[in-house]
Design an enzyme around this catalytic site. Structure first.
Site, PDB file in Angstrom:
ATOM      1  N   THR A 155      15.061  22.006  22.752  1.00  0.00           N
ATOM      2  CA  THR A 155      16.096  23.022  22.999  1.00  0.00           C
ATOM      3  C   THR A 155      17.438  22.573  22.413  1.00  0.00           C
ATOM      4  O   THR A 155      18.437  22.486  23.130  1.00  0.00           O
ATOM      5  CB  THR A 155      16.265  23.273  24.516  1.00  0.00           C
ATOM      6  OG1 THR A 155      16.662  22.042  25.154  1.00  0.00           O
ATOM      7  CG2 THR A 155      14.973  23.772  25.128  1.00  0.00           C
ATOM      8  N   HIS A 170      24.470   7.124  34.729  1.00  0.00           N
ATOM      9  CA  HIS A 170      23.033   7.426  34.713  1.00  0.00           C
ATOM     10  C   HIS A 170      22.312   6.456  35.651  1.00  0.00           C
ATOM     11  O   HIS A 170      22.585   5.265  35.669  1.00  0.00           O
ATOM     12  CB  HIS A 170      22.472   7.361  33.285  1.00  0.00           C
ATOM     13  CG  HIS A 170      22.256   5.981  32.741  1.00  0.00           C
ATOM     14  ND1 HIS A 170      21.079   5.282  32.924  1.00  0.00           N
ATOM     15  CD2 HIS A 170      23.051   5.173  31.985  1.00  0.00           C
ATOM     16  CE1 HIS A 170      21.151   4.117  32.310  1.00  0.00           C
ATOM     17  NE2 HIS A 170      22.337   4.017  31.735  1.00  0.00           N
ATOM     18  N   ASP A 206      21.817  -2.517  33.346  1.00  0.00           N
ATOM     19  CA  ASP A 206      21.776  -1.175  32.760  1.00  0.00           C
ATOM     20  C   ASP A 206      20.774  -0.308  33.531  1.00  0.00           C
ATOM     21  O   ASP A 206      19.589  -0.288  33.226  1.00  0.00           O
ATOM     22  CB  ASP A 206      21.378  -1.282  31.290  1.00  0.00           C
ATOM     23  CG  ASP A 206      21.372   0.054  30.577  1.00  0.00           C
ATOM     24  OD1 ASP A 206      21.903   1.033  31.132  1.00  0.00           O
ATOM     25  OD2 ASP A 206      20.819   0.123  29.460  1.00  0.00           O
ATOM     26  N   GLU A 261      18.854   9.441  31.072  1.00  0.00           N
ATOM     27  CA  GLU A 261      19.765   8.996  30.014  1.00  0.00           C
ATOM     28  C   GLU A 261      19.033   8.187  28.965  1.00  0.00           C
ATOM     29  O   GLU A 261      19.316   8.285  27.765  1.00  0.00           O
ATOM     30  CB  GLU A 261      20.906   8.157  30.633  1.00  0.00           C
ATOM     31  CG  GLU A 261      22.007   7.758  29.651  1.00  0.00           C
ATOM     32  CD  GLU A 261      21.830   6.379  29.036  1.00  0.00           C
ATOM     33  OE1 GLU A 261      22.715   5.953  28.272  1.00  0.00           O
ATOM     34  OE2 GLU A 261      20.797   5.714  29.298  1.00  0.00           O
ATOM     35  N   GLU A 262      18.086   7.361  29.425  1.00  0.00           N
ATOM     36  CA  GLU A 262      17.366   6.490  28.492  1.00  0.00           C
ATOM     37  C   GLU A 262      16.453   7.278  27.560  1.00  0.00           C
ATOM     38  O   GLU A 262      15.965   6.733  26.576  1.00  0.00           O
ATOM     39  CB  GLU A 262      16.546   5.452  29.266  1.00  0.00           C
ATOM     40  CG  GLU A 262      17.363   4.515  30.150  1.00  0.00           C
ATOM     41  CD  GLU A 262      18.240   3.546  29.361  1.00  0.00           C
ATOM     42  OE1 GLU A 262      18.247   3.627  28.116  1.00  0.00           O
ATOM     43  OE2 GLU A 262      18.914   2.729  29.995  1.00  0.00           O
ATOM     44  N   GLU A 291      22.129  18.054  28.545  1.00  0.00           N
ATOM     45  CA  GLU A 291      21.687  19.370  29.014  1.00  0.00           C
ATOM     46  C   GLU A 291      22.692  19.979  29.988  1.00  0.00           C
ATOM     47  O   GLU A 291      22.876  21.203  30.024  1.00  0.00           O
ATOM     48  CB  GLU A 291      20.307  19.260  29.671  1.00  0.00           C
ATOM     49  CG  GLU A 291      19.212  18.732  28.745  1.00  0.00           C
ATOM     50  CD  GLU A 291      19.117  19.503  27.445  1.00  0.00           C
ATOM     51  OE1 GLU A 291      19.185  20.749  27.472  1.00  0.00           O
ATOM     52  OE2 GLU A 291      18.983  18.862  26.381  1.00  0.00           O
ATOM     53  N   HIS A 341      16.887  -3.764  28.847  1.00  0.00           N
ATOM     54  CA  HIS A 341      15.701  -2.961  28.522  1.00  0.00           C
ATOM     55  C   HIS A 341      14.411  -3.789  28.541  1.00  0.00           C
ATOM     56  O   HIS A 341      13.425  -3.411  27.920  1.00  0.00           O
ATOM     57  CB  HIS A 341      15.863  -2.262  27.167  1.00  0.00           C
ATOM     58  CG  HIS A 341      16.867  -1.157  27.203  1.00  0.00           C
ATOM     59  ND1 HIS A 341      16.920  -0.174  26.245  1.00  0.00           N
ATOM     60  CD2 HIS A 341      17.868  -0.863  28.078  1.00  0.00           C
ATOM     61  CE1 HIS A 341      17.907   0.673  26.520  1.00  0.00           C
ATOM     62  NE2 HIS A 341      18.498   0.266  27.638  1.00  0.00           N
TER      63      HIS A 341
END
Length: 587
Positions: free
Chosen positions: A51, A158, A168, A205-206, A214, A389
């Site tokens: 979208t 986030h 994070d 967010e990731e 959005e 991460h």
């Protein structure tokens, strides 16, 4: 190329350089060889790829998957430990020396594997990923403003993470929740901000900034006329050296003031405040010849500003300064020849759609180790902490190596709180337009130094851009001069000034975006789409010059690129001129 799959691994040269001779986690913050780093392969800041430009609501039309440029082969992250088993067995030509991975093993590029007497090697990849649509949730809370409830200061974080996500972004979530608690307590005690504060906890967010993107797309028309600024709380502490900030120029003044109010968390250092340590760690020293300037009586006999203010090399004293002049305070601040460096905004966190798509001033602050970004003061990336991460991004890392007493987390949260309070509760929105004028001039100087002759040879008059920036600078000074003279008892006059300040960032948006990315609509602050050949330049022009440098022998590309440069140059000049008109006297 006939590839069956793509395997991604973290190179030790980036995540645990052998030259340092350090043991990996848990002995240090450097990555163990068995760590697997996870990232979203799609990272263009556009949110849901089905979208683009519109909110991914339950009733939204979605592009068919086959029309998207999604990977057609499996992509799987693996550890360096496993990657080395594959690399050491590859056949073919030798890998370039620059590709050395920091191990003692040299490897080839393939195709195929060496036959060392063993049977032929076949690599099997089994994955369990499924391509499905999932509902994600943003959690929104608000404090209604007492005077201007339809003006929003937005605070966001986030809450999703890869694995444990202590740095994070559990730490950012903790700061975010503490801010909401403190402002909630103030509300209980009878305080209420002049403007509304909206607290946003973003999901996904990731996965390409889906939550914030959005939300922006769903509320774009409302936010256009109501949003003042966006304050991000993400990776708030990654080290214990100094504050590091990325922000719109409109927010420089507020950030500097806020960081002066918070004590340096390291009491053993000579620097008394967060600002002082920031200034020592990341000083930006500016040549006086490159500073914005205004001549006396530049407009009319009533416009009499002492141009010696632009030679002042002193800290601004507050808002307004001792003379009572907001203009003089802003001029002194913008004219500081040494001040902390503010990084350029990038696409790495939830703030990206706010400034690139919606034209809302945004900021992101992090406490970092000074050496982490010394060599590249424009970026804080994953290598600032090699464990991000991975499964090793845990509370133990923060407690053992970064901030065992959480005093740096406290300092960052206090700075964020001061910024929010200042923007939400000041009579005037605390935007210094002269900081923007200086950034525009800095971008012009870079363009002038590197491309003046080549632009002239191709029919582009760079002096038109210089003139537009001077017009914006003059309009900014006159705006703040008139702001000093306003009748404080007239709420509509105050509202008019604040509306002009709120909307000025939007004037730098172009509906067609950058030539190489139409979704990046901010033609001054959007990050470049290419590997930039110069330090700081207008991003759309930077992209085209980067292409020219790599296509010197292709006459067709060269001709087409110059057409793009001419068109985009005229858009930049027109946009800056329009921004000058937007802050001029209202008819």
């Amino acid at each position: 190329m006939g590839a069956a799959a793509l395997l991604l691994y973290p190179d030790p040269e980036h995540y645990n350089p052998p030259s340092l001779g350090l043991k990996p986690f848990p002995s240090s913050q450097y990555m163990p060889s068995d760590a697997i780093r996870h990232d979203s392969l799609i990272w263009n800041g556009l949110g849901d790829p089905q979208t683009p430009g519109y909110a991914a609501t339950s009733y939204a039309h979605r592009l068919p998957l086959q029309s998207l440029h999604l990977p057609s082969i499996p992509v799987q992250p693996i550890s360096f430990e496993n990657a080395l088993q594959i690399l050491s067995r590859l056949d073919g030509s030798k890998a370039p020396k620059a590709w050395n991975n920091g191990s003692n093993t040299t490897y080839n590029l393939g195709p195929g594997f060496r036959n060392d007497g063993n049977s032929n090697i076949t690599l099997h990849l089994k994955i369990s990923n499924q391509l499905v649509n999932k509902t994600i949730y943003n959690v929104i809370g608000s404090i209604r403003g007492r005077v201007e409830p339809d003006r929003y200061v937005i605070v966001g974080n986030h809450r999703d993470a890869w694995f444990n996500g202590a740095i994070d972004s559990a730490a950012g979530t903790a700061a975010f929740l503490e801010l909401s608690r403190v402002f909630g307590d103030l509300l209980t005690d009878g305080w209420r901000p002049r403007r509304s504060i909206i607290f946003c906890s973003w999901g996904a967010e990731e996965f390409n900034l889906i939550g914030s993107t959005e939300w922006i797309e769903e509320n774009m028309k409302i936010l256009h006329g109501r949003a003042i600024a966006y304050i991000n709380s993400d990776i708030v502490v990654i080290g214990n050296g100094s504050l590091s900030v990325a922000a719109s120029p409109l927010l420089y003044h507020t950030i500097f003031n806020a960081s002066k109010e918070v004590p340096n968390p390291n009491e053993e250092e000579g620097a008394k405040t967060v600002y002082d340590k920031w200034l020592i760690s990341y000083p930006l020293m500016r040549n006086s010849s490159g500073m914005i300037s205004v001549k006396r009586n530049a407009f009319d006999s009533s416009f009499d500003v002492d141009n010696d203010l632009f030679n002042a090399n002193q800290h601004f004293a507050g808002e307004p300064n001792e003379s009572g002049s907001l203009l003089q305070t802003y001029m002194e601040s913008a004219a500081l020849q040494t001040r902390p460096k503010v990084r350029q905004l990038d696409m790495r966190s939830s703030y990206a759609p706010f400034f690139t798509v919606a034209g809302i001033p945004a900021l992101d602050i992090t406490y970092t180790n000074v050496n982490d970004i010394k060599s590249d003061a424009n970026q804080i990336n994953s290598m600032s902490n090699p464990l991000l991460h991975t499964k090793y991004d845990t509370f133990e890392v923060i407690d053992k190596f970064i901030d065992p007493q959480f005093k740096y987390h406290k300092a960052v949260t206090q700075v964020l709180g001061e910024i929010i309070r200042d923007i939400a509760d000041s009579l005037f929105i605390p935007f210094n337009l002269l900081d923007y004028a200086q950034v525009l001039k800095d971008l012009y100087i870079t363009l002038h130094i590197h491309t003046e002759s080549i632009l002239a040879n191709n029919g582009i008059k760079i002096e038109l851009l210089d003139s537009a920036i001077k017009n914006f600078t003059s309009a900014a000074i006159r705006f703040h001069l008139n702001q000093d003279k306003i009748d404080f008892t007239d709420p509509m006059a105050i509202r008019r000034v604040n509306d002009q300040l709120m909307l000025i960032e939007r004037t730098f948006l172009d509906p067609n975006g950058l030539p190489r990315n139409m979704m990046k609509r901010h033609i001054i602050l959007s990050p470049s789409e290419t590997d930039p050949p110069y330090d700081e330049m207008f991003p759309g022009l930077m992209d085209e010059f980067s292409i020219l440098l790599h296509q010197t022998g292709n006459s067709n590309v060269k001709s087409w690129t110059w057409d793009v440069i001419r068109a985009h140059f005229s858009i930049i000049v027109s946009t800056i001129q329009s921004a000058a008109q937007a802050i001029s006297d209202v008819i």
